[in-house]
Design an enzyme around this catalytic site. Structure first.
Site, PDB file in Angstrom:
ATOM      1  N   HIS A   1       0.836  -1.209   0.000  1.00  0.00           N
ATOM      2  CA  HIS A   1       0.000   0.000   0.000  1.00  0.00           C
ATOM      3  C   HIS A   1       0.869   1.257   0.000  1.00  0.00           C
ATOM      4  CE1 HIS A   1      -2.982  -2.741   2.210  1.00  0.00           C
ATOM      5  NE2 HIS A   1      -3.653  -2.363   1.148  1.00  0.00           N
TER       6      HIS A   1
ATOM      7  N   GLN B   1     -18.305  -5.888  -1.690  1.00  0.00           N
ATOM      8  CA  GLN B   1     -17.428  -6.776  -2.451  1.00  0.00           C
ATOM      9  C   GLN B   1     -17.122  -8.077  -1.712  1.00  0.00           C
ATOM     10  OE1 GLN B   1     -14.219  -3.707  -2.633  1.00  0.00           O
ATOM     11  NE2 GLN B   1     -12.826  -5.428  -2.373  1.00  0.00           N
TER      12      GLN B   1
ATOM     13  N   GLN C   1      -8.634  -7.246 -10.925  1.00  0.00           N
ATOM     14  CA  GLN C   1      -9.265  -5.990 -10.492  1.00  0.00           C
ATOM     15  C   GLN C   1      -8.742  -4.817 -11.330  1.00  0.00           C
ATOM     16  OE1 GLN C   1      -9.969  -4.711  -6.246  1.00  0.00           O
ATOM     17  NE2 GLN C   1      -8.004  -3.747  -6.567  1.00  0.00           N
TER      18      GLN C   1
ATOM     19  N   VAL D   1       4.471  -5.825  -4.645  1.00  0.00           N
ATOM     20  CA  VAL D   1       5.508  -5.689  -3.612  1.00  0.00           C
ATOM     21  C   VAL D   1       5.495  -6.976  -2.789  1.00  0.00           C
ATOM     22  CG1 VAL D   1       6.290  -4.344  -1.629  1.00  0.00           C
ATOM     23  CG2 VAL D   1       5.210  -3.188  -3.579  1.00  0.00           C
TER      24      VAL D   1
ATOM     25  N   MET E   1       2.767  -9.234  -0.572  1.00  0.00           N
ATOM     26  CA  MET E   1       2.195  -8.611   0.630  1.00  0.00           C
ATOM     27  C   MET E   1       0.685  -8.511   0.489  1.00  0.00           C
ATOM     28  SD  MET E   1       4.864  -5.752   1.804  1.00  0.00           S
ATOM     29  CE  MET E   1       6.561  -6.215   2.106  1.00  0.00           C
ATOM     30  N   SER E   2      -0.015  -8.742   1.597  1.00  0.00           N
ATOM     31  CA  SER E   2      -1.475  -8.675   1.605  1.00  0.00           C
ATOM     32  C   SER E   2      -1.927  -8.469   3.044  1.00  0.00           C
ATOM     33  CB  SER E   2      -2.050  -9.996   1.073  1.00  0.00           C
ATOM     34  OG  SER E   2      -3.417 -10.102   1.405  1.00  0.00           O
TER      35      SER E   2
HETATM   36  P1  AMP Z   1      -6.466  -3.656  -0.647  1.00  0.00           P
HETATM   37  O1  AMP Z   1      -6.386  -2.761   0.546  1.00  0.00           O
HETATM   38  O2  AMP Z   1      -5.993  -5.029  -0.402  1.00  0.00           O
HETATM   39  O3  AMP Z   1      -7.799  -3.572  -1.334  1.00  0.00           O
HETATM   40  O4  AMP Z   1      -5.427  -3.067  -1.698  1.00  0.00           O
HETATM   41  C1  AMP Z   1      -5.436  -1.721  -2.082  1.00  0.00           C
HETATM   42  C2  AMP Z   1      -4.562  -1.544  -3.292  1.00  0.00           C
HETATM   43  O5  AMP Z   1      -3.237  -1.962  -2.984  1.00  0.00           O
HETATM   44  C3  AMP Z   1      -5.011  -2.381  -4.500  1.00  0.00           C
HETATM   45  O6  AMP Z   1      -4.811  -1.642  -5.691  1.00  0.00           O
HETATM   46  C4  AMP Z   1      -4.085  -3.567  -4.431  1.00  0.00           C
HETATM   47  O7  AMP Z   1      -3.871  -4.185  -5.677  1.00  0.00           O
HETATM   48  C5  AMP Z   1      -2.821  -2.912  -3.933  1.00  0.00           C
HETATM   49  N1  AMP Z   1      -1.950  -3.903  -3.311  1.00  0.00           N
HETATM   50  C6  AMP Z   1      -2.252  -4.744  -2.288  1.00  0.00           C
HETATM   51  N2  AMP Z   1      -1.201  -5.544  -2.014  1.00  0.00           N
HETATM   52  C7  AMP Z   1      -0.223  -5.199  -2.887  1.00  0.00           C
HETATM   53  C8  AMP Z   1       1.113  -5.657  -3.115  1.00  0.00           C
HETATM   54  N3  AMP Z   1       1.645  -6.647  -2.404  1.00  0.00           N
HETATM   55  N4  AMP Z   1       1.819  -5.069  -4.090  1.00  0.00           N
HETATM   56  C9  AMP Z   1       1.293  -4.083  -4.844  1.00  0.00           C
HETATM   57  N5  AMP Z   1       0.047  -3.597  -4.680  1.00  0.00           N
HETATM   58  C10 AMP Z   1      -0.698  -4.153  -3.716  1.00  0.00           C
END
Ligand code: AMP
Length: 283
Positions: free
Chosen positions: A37, A61, A153, A176, A184-185
């Site tokens: 993020h 969602q 997405q 990332v 990362m998640s």
């Molecule tokens: P989220 O909060 O999981 O909905 O993610 C918000 C944004 O961050 C989205 O555009 C995701 O694709 C992006 N995102 C989440 N994890 C990563 C990552 N590891 N690397 C790059 N972008 C990410």
């Protein structure tokens, strides 16, 4: 850093900035920030005068039985991290204001949402496109940044922006990863120690597929089988999908070319993780 939750205030701020000639970059998120993020936020700062980050765990969602209730949340921590990343405005709308009882409209992208996560999570992308369309209308950014971690997405949003003539640019940011390759998640926080180590199977399967291709492997079935063999052999991990797709259609790829992407989703216990990558070249 400004924090706004009212929709009217959000639109007002944006109008003001644009009247003064400022450019705005939006990074939509569901919070519980990690370095992925933060990389998107910093990229936003390089591309526009003002960075807006939306933090909204979007109920529409999540399907029935999914992790809406347990989704990790820590707004205080997110505020600190966003501020340190140079964010100008954190937009934290309330679900009741985003989805008043009388609302009757959803945005649907038809074809691209039929595959991959769209097939496993019916209705998920309608929730995504509807909330992102609303965020675009509220924030009116010049550009918005999305991660390739959620490749489907990203492509669905690009389609929506083009089909509905939203006046903004969509920027893709590479995935990332942790040092051991795991993408990362926010959902990685669900993993226990054992699941966390098994989760590297995703990036290892991608590396294996890329190695095969680099060594001359050009048969889609063969490369897919090798990745599936590696991932499927991980005990405690269940494959939801593992497929080589064409990044223009998200349908099965016929050949390993510049458009071929290995896309995967797995279950580790109650946690669903996704990963993907192009087979030729980098991310
Ligand atoms: P989220 O909060 O999981 O909905 O993610 C918000 C944004 O961050 C989205 O555009 C995701 O694709 C992006 N995102 C989440 N994890 C990563 C990552 N590891 N690397 C790059 N972008 C990410």
């Amino acid at each position: 850093m400004k924090i706004i939750s009212s929709l009217t205030e959000m639109s007002g701020w944006s109008r003001e900035i644009k009247t003064q000639g400022g450019t705005i970059a939006l990074v939509p998120t569901m919070g519980f920030f990690h370095d992925g993020h933060l990389a998107l936020m910093r990229e936003a700062g390089r591309r526009a005068d003002f960075v807006v980050v939306s933090l909204f765990v979007n109920p529409s969602q999540f399907g029935p039985g999914e992790d809406l209730e347990s989704y990790p949340r820590d707004q205080r921590r997110d505020e600190e991290l966003a501020k340190a990343a140079g964010v100008d405005l954190l937009f934290c709308p309330q679900a009741a204001e985003m989805y008043p009882a009388q609302s009757q409209t959803t945005v649907t992208v038809a074809g691209l949402t039929q595959h991959l996560c769209g097939a496993s999570r019916p209705g998920h992308f309608n929730g995504v496109t509807t909330v992102v369309a609303k965020l675009f209308n509220l924030v009116r950014p010049h550009l918005a940044i999305f991660g390739q971690k959620d490749l489907q997405q990203l492509l669905v949003i690009k389609r929506m922006v083009s089909d509905l003539n939203f006046p903004l640019e969509i920027i893709a940011h590479p995935i990332v990863r942790e040092d051991d390759g795991l993408a990362m998640s926010s959902r990685n926080s669900y993993l226990n120690g054992e699941e966390r180590s098994l989760a590297t199977g995703l990036s290892r399967a991608l590396t294996r597929a890329r190695e095969l291709v680099a060594a001359g492997g050009c048969d889609v079935g063969e490369v897919e089988a090798a990745a599936r063999g590696l991932l499927g052999a991980t005990p405690g991990l269940t494959i939801d999908y593992l497929t080589i797709i064409d990044d223009r259609t998200l349908e099965g790829s016929e050949s390993i070319d510049d458009h071929a992407v290995l896309a995967m989703a797995v279950w580790l216990g109650k946690t669903r993780l996704i990963d993907n990558g192009w087979l030729l070249g980098g991310e």
